[in-house]
Design an enzyme around this catalytic site. Sequence first.
Site, PDB file in Angstrom:
ATOM      1  N   SER A 145      12.338  -1.461   1.678  1.00 27.20           N
ATOM      2  CA  SER A 145      11.147  -2.273   1.756  1.00 27.20           C
ATOM      3  C   SER A 145       9.874  -1.554   1.305  1.00 27.20           C
ATOM      4  O   SER A 145       8.817  -2.166   1.168  1.00 27.20           O
ATOM      5  CB  SER A 145      10.960  -2.748   3.205  1.00 27.20           C
ATOM      6  OG  SER A 145      10.778  -1.651   4.091  1.00 27.20           O
ATOM      7  N   SER A 170      14.849   2.338   3.564  1.00 31.89           N
ATOM      8  CA  SER A 170      13.677   1.742   2.918  1.00 31.89           C
ATOM      9  C   SER A 170      12.747   2.721   2.215  1.00 31.89           C
ATOM     10  O   SER A 170      11.800   2.303   1.566  1.00 31.89           O
ATOM     11  CB  SER A 170      12.879   0.929   3.941  1.00 31.89           C
ATOM     12  OG  SER A 170      13.605  -0.208   4.334  1.00 31.89           O
ATOM     13  N   LYS A 215       2.007   2.814   2.990  1.00 37.65           N
ATOM     14  CA  LYS A 215       2.713   1.542   3.188  1.00 37.65           C
ATOM     15  C   LYS A 215       1.960   0.684   4.198  1.00 37.65           C
ATOM     16  O   LYS A 215       1.420   1.194   5.182  1.00 37.65           O
ATOM     17  CB  LYS A 215       4.141   1.823   3.667  1.00 37.65           C
ATOM     18  CG  LYS A 215       5.042   0.579   3.749  1.00 37.65           C
ATOM     19  CD  LYS A 215       6.452   0.969   4.157  1.00 37.65           C
ATOM     20  CE  LYS A 215       7.372  -0.245   4.244  1.00 37.65           C
ATOM     21  NZ  LYS A 215       8.758   0.134   4.620  1.00 37.65           N
TER      22      LYS A 215
END
Length: 441
Positions: free
Chosen positions: A121, A145, A46
Amino acid sequence: MSSDHSSPTDDAHDGPSDDTHNAFITDASVEGDGEGPLAGKTVAIKDNISTDGVRTTCGSAMLADYVPPYNATVVDRVLEAGGTLNGKTNMDEFGMGGTTETSAFGPVENPVDTDHVPGGSSGGSAAAVAAGEADLALGTDTGGSVRNPAAFCGVVGIKPTYGLVSRYGIVAYANSLEQVGPLATTVEDAALLLDVISGPDDRDATTNDGGADSDYAAAAHGDVDGLTVGIITDLIEGADDDVVETFEASLDELEAQGAEITEVSLDSLEHAVQAYYVIAMSEASSNLARFDGVRYGPEGDHEGNWNDAFAAVREEGFGPEVKRRILLGTYALSAGYHDKYYKKAQDARAWVKQDFDEAFEDVDVLASPTMPVTPPTLGESLDDPLQLYLMDANTVPVNLANLPAISVPAGEVDGLPVGLQLIGPKFGEETIIRAASAAEQ
C-alpha cells in the site's frame, strides 16, 4: 511550513505541481533541525503517519480533512536528523491493498512504466523515490506494503523487526503486524534512514533496544563471503517463470561473491496467507470502529437513530476494499466463529514463526522473489480481490513471524522490475543489509 487541505476527488490531489505520477496526496515543506545525517535530503511520508499541522488522510475520504496536532515519533526523528519533509504520499485506503488503486485520491502510476501499478500500500512512497521526487521515503509494512512497492518500482525497501521502530503516531490497520520502514534508491541510503528512525520510544510499549549499538548504514559493505543463504522453495513454486529466472540469477551473483546457497522448505507457509488475512482483517475491524462521525470522520446526522447515522458515515467515508475487510474481520471475531477462524489463524502464526526459527539454525539469511509476479497493469487486479490477496504470498509470512526483510532490485522482466527478498532472524537487520548491498552491486 506549508500545506494544502481539500477534499479528495477521483482525479485530483494536492501534491507538488511536478507530481506526474499522483504519488503525493498533500504538498508540504517542513524543514529539519540543522545539520544531521539526513541534512540536505528530502523525505516523503506515507499518509497514515501523523504530521503536526499537515493533514493525514490514510488515502480515505473518511479523513480527507483530518490534521493531526502532533508528529509520529518517526517524523520527529527524521526532522531531528536534518531531513526535510516534502509531502504526504498516496496509499491504498487505510493500507488495504497491494496496488495503490484503492485510494480515494486516485491511483498512483509506476514511474518505470506508467501503464502499471507501483505496488502498495506504500505505492506513493516508492513511486516518489523511483521518480526522483524524494530522496528517501517512509512507508508502513503490514503484510509487505513496503517491500511490494519497492520491488515493483525498482527501489530498496526495508521491513524492520517488529519493535525496532516506534509505531506511535501511525494510524493503525493491524497493530500486531505493521512496522514503519524506509525506501530509497540504494541499500545504504535505506539503511541510513533506518538508523535514524529505529530505537526505543517511551510512547510505544512495543519498542525495545534490540537494535542497540547497531550501525545499519555501515553494514552495507557488500561482503558476503561465508554467508549462508537459504532459498525458500515453497515461495518459488507459485512465482512466474521469468521472475524465478531473474531471482536465481541474482543468487548466482551472491554465490560468485562467496555466499553459500542452499534450499529450505517451510511447510507452514502453505497457510500463511489465510492466517494473515484473518488476523489483519480482525484487527482492522476493531481499529476502524472509531471512525463513526463522532470521534473521527465526517460529522453525521445524530438526530435520529444512532445505528443509521453510524452506518451512513461509514458508507460515505469508506471505499469498497475497506468495507470488505471490516465485514470479514467482524465475522471472524463474532460469537461462534472466533475459535473457528481467529484462534486457528493465531495457531498458524505460531507455526510460521517456529518454522522460521528452525530454518535460521542452519542459514544466515532466507531468500525468495519479493513478489511472485511483475507489476500488473492499472485496473487489472481490482475486479479479483482473491488474486490480489494471493499476490502477498511471499511477503506476509515475514510479518506473521515479526522478522526483518529487505527488497532489493534483482533485475527486470520485459522492462518491469523484479525484487529479491532477503529475510533475517529477529533483529538481524545488519545481516540482510549486508547481503542486499552485495546483491545490489
